[in-house]
Design a protein around this motif. Sequence first.
Motif, PDB file in Angstrom:
ATOM      1  N   PRO A 435       0.799  -1.233   0.000  1.00 54.16           N
ATOM      2  CA  PRO A 435       0.000   0.000   0.000  1.00 54.16           C
ATOM      3  C   PRO A 435       0.827   1.276   0.000  1.00 54.16           C
ATOM      4  CG  PRO A 435      -0.098  -1.100   2.137  1.00 54.16           C
ATOM      5  CD  PRO A 435       0.570  -2.039   1.201  1.00 54.16           C
ATOM      6  N   GLU A 436       2.117   1.161   0.344  1.00 56.66           N
ATOM      7  CA  GLU A 436       2.957   2.359   0.385  1.00 56.66           C
ATOM      8  C   GLU A 436       3.454   2.773  -0.996  1.00 56.66           C
ATOM      9  OE1 GLU A 436       5.764  -1.081   0.498  1.00 56.66           O
ATOM     10  OE2 GLU A 436       3.813  -0.585   1.361  1.00 56.66           O
ATOM     11  N   VAL A 437       3.233   1.918  -2.013  1.00 58.04           N
ATOM     12  CA  VAL A 437       3.722   2.197  -3.366  1.00 58.04           C
ATOM     13  C   VAL A 437       2.587   2.791  -4.203  1.00 58.04           C
ATOM     14  CG1 VAL A 437       4.736   1.220  -5.459  1.00 58.04           C
ATOM     15  CG2 VAL A 437       5.393   0.315  -3.218  1.00 58.04           C
ATOM     16  N   ALA A 438       2.775   4.025  -4.686  1.00 56.51           N
ATOM     17  CA  ALA A 438       1.781   4.665  -5.542  1.00 56.51           C
ATOM     18  C   ALA A 438       2.062   4.287  -6.997  1.00 56.51           C
ATOM     19  CB  ALA A 438       1.829   6.175  -5.370  1.00 56.51           C
ATOM     20  N   PHE A 439       1.003   3.949  -7.742  1.00 57.92           N
ATOM     21  CA  PHE A 439       1.165   3.507  -9.126  1.00 57.92           C
ATOM     22  C   PHE A 439       0.648   4.574 -10.073  1.00 57.92           C
ATOM     23  CE2 PHE A 439       2.019  -0.282  -7.036  1.00 57.92           C
ATOM     24  CZ  PHE A 439       0.930  -0.690  -6.263  1.00 57.92           C
ATOM     25  N   VAL A 440       1.276   4.682 -11.234  1.00 60.40           N
ATOM     26  CA  VAL A 440       0.796   5.602 -12.255  1.00 60.40           C
ATOM     27  C   VAL A 440      -0.480   5.064 -12.872  1.00 60.40           C
ATOM     28  CG1 VAL A 440       1.331   6.649 -14.495  1.00 60.40           C
ATOM     29  CG2 VAL A 440       3.097   6.483 -12.740  1.00 60.40           C
ATOM     30  N   LYS A 441      -0.574   3.743 -13.022  1.00 56.53           N
ATOM     31  CA  LYS A 441      -1.771   3.147 -13.607  1.00 56.53           C
ATOM     32  C   LYS A 441      -1.900   1.712 -13.131  1.00 56.53           C
ATOM     33  CE  LYS A 441       0.471   1.322 -17.731  1.00 56.53           C
ATOM     34  NZ  LYS A 441       0.399   1.130 -19.186  1.00 56.53           N
ATOM     35  N   MET A 442      -3.085   1.155 -13.314  1.00 59.13           N
ATOM     36  CA  MET A 442      -3.335  -0.268 -13.105  1.00 59.13           C
ATOM     37  C   MET A 442      -4.100  -0.755 -14.332  1.00 59.13           C
ATOM     38  SD  MET A 442      -4.500  -0.294  -9.076  1.00 59.13           S
ATOM     39  CE  MET A 442      -4.112  -2.003  -8.724  1.00 59.13           C
ATOM     40  N   ASN A 443      -3.728  -1.905 -14.846  1.00 58.68           N
ATOM     41  CA  ASN A 443      -4.328  -2.410 -16.078  1.00 58.68           C
ATOM     42  C   ASN A 443      -5.570  -3.250 -15.771  1.00 58.68           C
ATOM     43  OD1 ASN A 443      -2.226  -1.437 -17.981  1.00 58.68           O
ATOM     44  ND2 ASN A 443      -0.928  -2.755 -16.728  1.00 58.68           N
ATOM     45  N   LEU A 444      -6.589  -2.577 -15.256  1.00 57.13           N
ATOM     46  CA  LEU A 444      -7.845  -3.223 -14.882  1.00 57.13           C
ATOM     47  C   LEU A 444      -8.976  -2.561 -15.660  1.00 57.13           C
ATOM     48  CD1 LEU A 444      -7.315  -3.351 -11.007  1.00 57.13           C
ATOM     49  CD2 LEU A 444      -6.840  -5.160 -12.668  1.00 57.13           C
ATOM     50  N   TYR A 445      -9.822  -3.373 -16.267  1.00 54.30           N
ATOM     51  CA  TYR A 445     -10.847  -2.831 -17.156  1.00 54.30           C
ATOM     52  C   TYR A 445     -12.222  -3.413 -16.846  1.00 54.30           C
ATOM     53  CZ  TYR A 445      -6.837  -1.353 -19.956  1.00 54.30           C
ATOM     54  OH  TYR A 445      -5.664  -0.776 -20.371  1.00 54.30           O
ATOM     55  N   ILE A 446     -13.208  -2.520 -16.754  1.00 57.48           N
ATOM     56  CA  ILE A 446     -14.600  -2.950 -16.672  1.00 57.48           C
ATOM     57  C   ILE A 446     -15.083  -3.164 -18.103  1.00 57.48           C
ATOM     58  CG2 ILE A 446     -16.937  -2.376 -15.932  1.00 57.48           C
ATOM     59  CD1 ILE A 446     -15.649  -0.415 -13.927  1.00 57.48           C
ATOM     60  N   MET A 447     -15.422  -4.390 -18.435  1.00 56.93           N
ATOM     61  CA  MET A 447     -15.826  -4.732 -19.801  1.00 56.93           C
ATOM     62  C   MET A 447     -17.332  -4.528 -19.977  1.00 56.93           C
ATOM     63  SD  MET A 447     -12.934  -5.445 -21.043  1.00 56.93           S
ATOM     64  CE  MET A 447     -13.446  -6.030 -22.662  1.00 56.93           C
ATOM     65  N   PRO A 448     -17.742  -3.974 -21.108  1.00 56.18           N
ATOM     66  CA  PRO A 448     -19.176  -3.714 -21.327  1.00 56.18           C
ATOM     67  C   PRO A 448     -19.963  -4.999 -21.539  1.00 56.18           C
ATOM     68  CG  PRO A 448     -17.920  -3.172 -23.293  1.00 56.18           C
ATOM     69  CD  PRO A 448     -16.914  -3.508 -22.231  1.00 56.18           C
ATOM     70  N   LEU A 449     -21.076  -5.095 -20.877  1.00 58.04           N
ATOM     71  CA  LEU A 449     -21.962  -6.251 -21.010  1.00 58.04           C
ATOM     72  C   LEU A 449     -23.385  -5.745 -21.164  1.00 58.04           C
ATOM     73  CD1 LEU A 449     -22.345  -9.366 -20.860  1.00 58.04           C
ATOM     74  CD2 LEU A 449     -22.714  -9.081 -18.396  1.00 58.04           C
ATOM     75  N   GLY A 450     -24.027  -6.101 -22.262  1.00 57.12           N
ATOM     76  CA  GLY A 450     -25.396  -5.657 -22.514  1.00 57.12           C
ATOM     77  C   GLY A 450     -25.490  -4.977 -23.864  1.00 57.12           C
ATOM     78  N   LEU A 451     -26.588  -4.281 -24.085  1.00 61.27           N
ATOM     79  CA  LEU A 451     -26.797  -3.591 -25.353  1.00 61.27           C
ATOM     80  C   LEU A 451     -26.332  -2.145 -25.234  1.00 61.27           C
ATOM     81  CD1 LEU A 451     -30.307  -4.922 -26.470  1.00 61.27           C
ATOM     82  CD2 LEU A 451     -28.043  -5.675 -27.234  1.00 61.27           C
ATOM     83  N   ASP A 452     -25.376  -1.768 -26.079  1.00 61.24           N
ATOM     84  CA  ASP A 452     -24.866  -0.404 -26.127  1.00 61.24           C
ATOM     85  C   ASP A 452     -25.398   0.233 -27.404  1.00 61.24           C
ATOM     86  OD1 ASP A 452     -23.467   1.928 -26.144  1.00 61.24           O
ATOM     87  OD2 ASP A 452     -21.466   1.041 -26.053  1.00 61.24           O
ATOM     88  N   ARG A 453     -26.477   1.050 -27.255  1.00 65.78           N
ATOM     89  CA  ARG A 453     -27.159   1.658 -28.408  1.00 65.78           C
ATOM     90  C   ARG A 453     -27.553   0.597 -29.428  1.00 65.78           C
ATOM     91  NH1 ARG A 453     -24.449   7.572 -29.596  1.00 65.78           N
ATOM     92  NH2 ARG A 453     -24.529   8.300 -27.438  1.00 65.78           N
ATOM     93  N   GLY A 454     -28.064  -0.508 -28.888  1.00 68.37           N
ATOM     94  CA  GLY A 454     -28.548  -1.590 -29.726  1.00 68.37           C
ATOM     95  C   GLY A 454     -27.489  -2.581 -30.143  1.00 68.37           C
ATOM     96  N   HIS A 455     -26.219  -2.291 -29.850  1.00 71.60           N
ATOM     97  CA  HIS A 455     -25.135  -3.209 -30.243  1.00 71.60           C
ATOM     98  C   HIS A 455     -24.800  -4.127 -29.069  1.00 71.60           C
ATOM     99  CE1 HIS A 455     -21.631  -4.754 -32.272  1.00 71.60           C
ATOM    100  NE2 HIS A 455     -20.875  -4.441 -31.212  1.00 71.60           N
ATOM    101  N   PRO A 456     -24.828  -5.449 -29.268  1.00 70.30           N
ATOM    102  CA  PRO A 456     -24.540  -6.375 -28.164  1.00 70.30           C
ATOM    103  C   PRO A 456     -23.072  -6.311 -27.740  1.00 70.30           C
ATOM    104  CG  PRO A 456     -25.670  -7.489 -29.988  1.00 70.30           C
ATOM    105  CD  PRO A 456     -25.212  -6.171 -30.504  1.00 70.30           C
TER     106      PRO A 456
END
Length: 551
Positions: A435-456
Amino acid sequence: MSTARNREEVVNTLLALLISRMGVEADAETIHVHGKHRPDVLFQMHGLRVVIEGKFADHPGAEDLVLNDARNRVRAGIAHIAMAAIYPRSLRTTPTAKLAERLEKSQIKYQIISEASESGEWFEGDPASLMSALRRAHETLTKDDVVEQTAKALSIQLEAVAKLWSGQIGACDRLSSILGIALPKDEETQRAHERRETAARVSALVLANAFIFQEQLAHTDGRVAGLRKLDRSADIVSAASGHWKWIWENINYVPIFQLAERILHELPASSHTDAAVRALLRETISVCTRQAALRHDLMGRIYHWLLHYAKYLGTYYTSVPSATLLLKLTMAAAWERPRQESAKAAGEPIDFGDPVHLASFKVGDLACGTGTLLMAAAQALSDLYIRKRAESDRSLEQNDLRTLHRALMENVLHGYDVLPSALHLTASTLAMLAPEVAFVKMNLYIMPLGLDRGHPRLGSLDFLNNDVVQTQVALDYSQVETIRTGAASNAVTNAKVPKLNLCVMNPPFTRSVGGNLLFGSLPNDRKALQSELKKQVRNVPASTTAGLGSV
């Protein structure tokens, strides 16, 4: 005849060898002797790293010196267990030929420090007694008792808080959207009640998790308030919300604190809300005294216990022992540098003690849930890094550990999931390792699930035909202005699966039997999603889709 004057490192090594002959999986080749700013002795004991720090009794301030060194080795993550040892003066002048024999019968003062506990007083005993103490410390760390007790106490508090919130229909529906729990049209009354209860429980867990991580940060960053100081605030909700916003804007840890802050904003303004949040804070203060529990996926375990809709969301828990064993066996293999790095380097062994080699090693979990497998991968790679640097006599100080953890978070580990709450816990599970190490980024992604403007959108299954997928939000510093509004939102960033050295996951395979339906968490979109999956499956090799089952 001149009197022999034995050096401390000689006695340290002999002690480690004596201990290794009493059932420890160690031998002379795995016992590493070091110099000034490194552990005196480092070896493996049934999968855990053990350090011995030793001084002769006639050394000025011997007890304080070795105890401080032993504590620092555990705090820095170099060792799971550390022993501070004080050797009798007589050993300093014992003839070399008789030193091992005398040491075996000597009374040594010692203290054992581990991630779980510290004895707080000095004991005396021969090496066999020291071995018994190490075994007890090892058993405490490897048992689930501490984790189970902590989980039970926190779960009781989470249930009590959730009961206060679950009757707030509007608030719980908004919390459901934030957490990625779908609100189906024409939802049955009982189903709606269960969904709102789940949203309330998981929201309470996210808040507790943010409190716990805040306390860990406060130990090493003076800008972060400790929980006891926060508890003195008259308006606890506003104080926590404001401080969490400041942390993710100024320090980072966006996936941990941004979601928690958004949850606070959705809670009804009332004395009940204030009382519930304060009760959570006080329970987490108690949790923070049990460091061993915090390093064993405590929140992931509670999360899966709380979910009522596990069978519909495909959230099946991977146990910590199983994940640890799997990754230790996997990383024990002989790894070679891949061809894509360079023709010259292709086929050469990967040196996991080299930060450059380590950073180029890619591990991915395409259905990471709360991050148990990624955590186990981080721990297995940490073991390799520390062992390889010890074997080659390279430095092994706190800065080297910071380099390790920064490489793991920013370059090595890649996680993907459809649930924001799961990714929140993944981020904290991984960050809790250092926890003492600050990161510039983390490679974690919320992936889309469902219909996005009608696109599955099929979550990580969209990677079947594409290396790059537009996602709802990436959990790193680049998305601090993004607010996710649900499965129908526009994509805001791209997720890419790099060329992986290792893909490790427990995919949410589900059988469409009875109420356990593929894409069953989105009943309104289910038909369109299944149709899209069939279309994508036709375009990929059969070996890629083996195990997907009937779609």
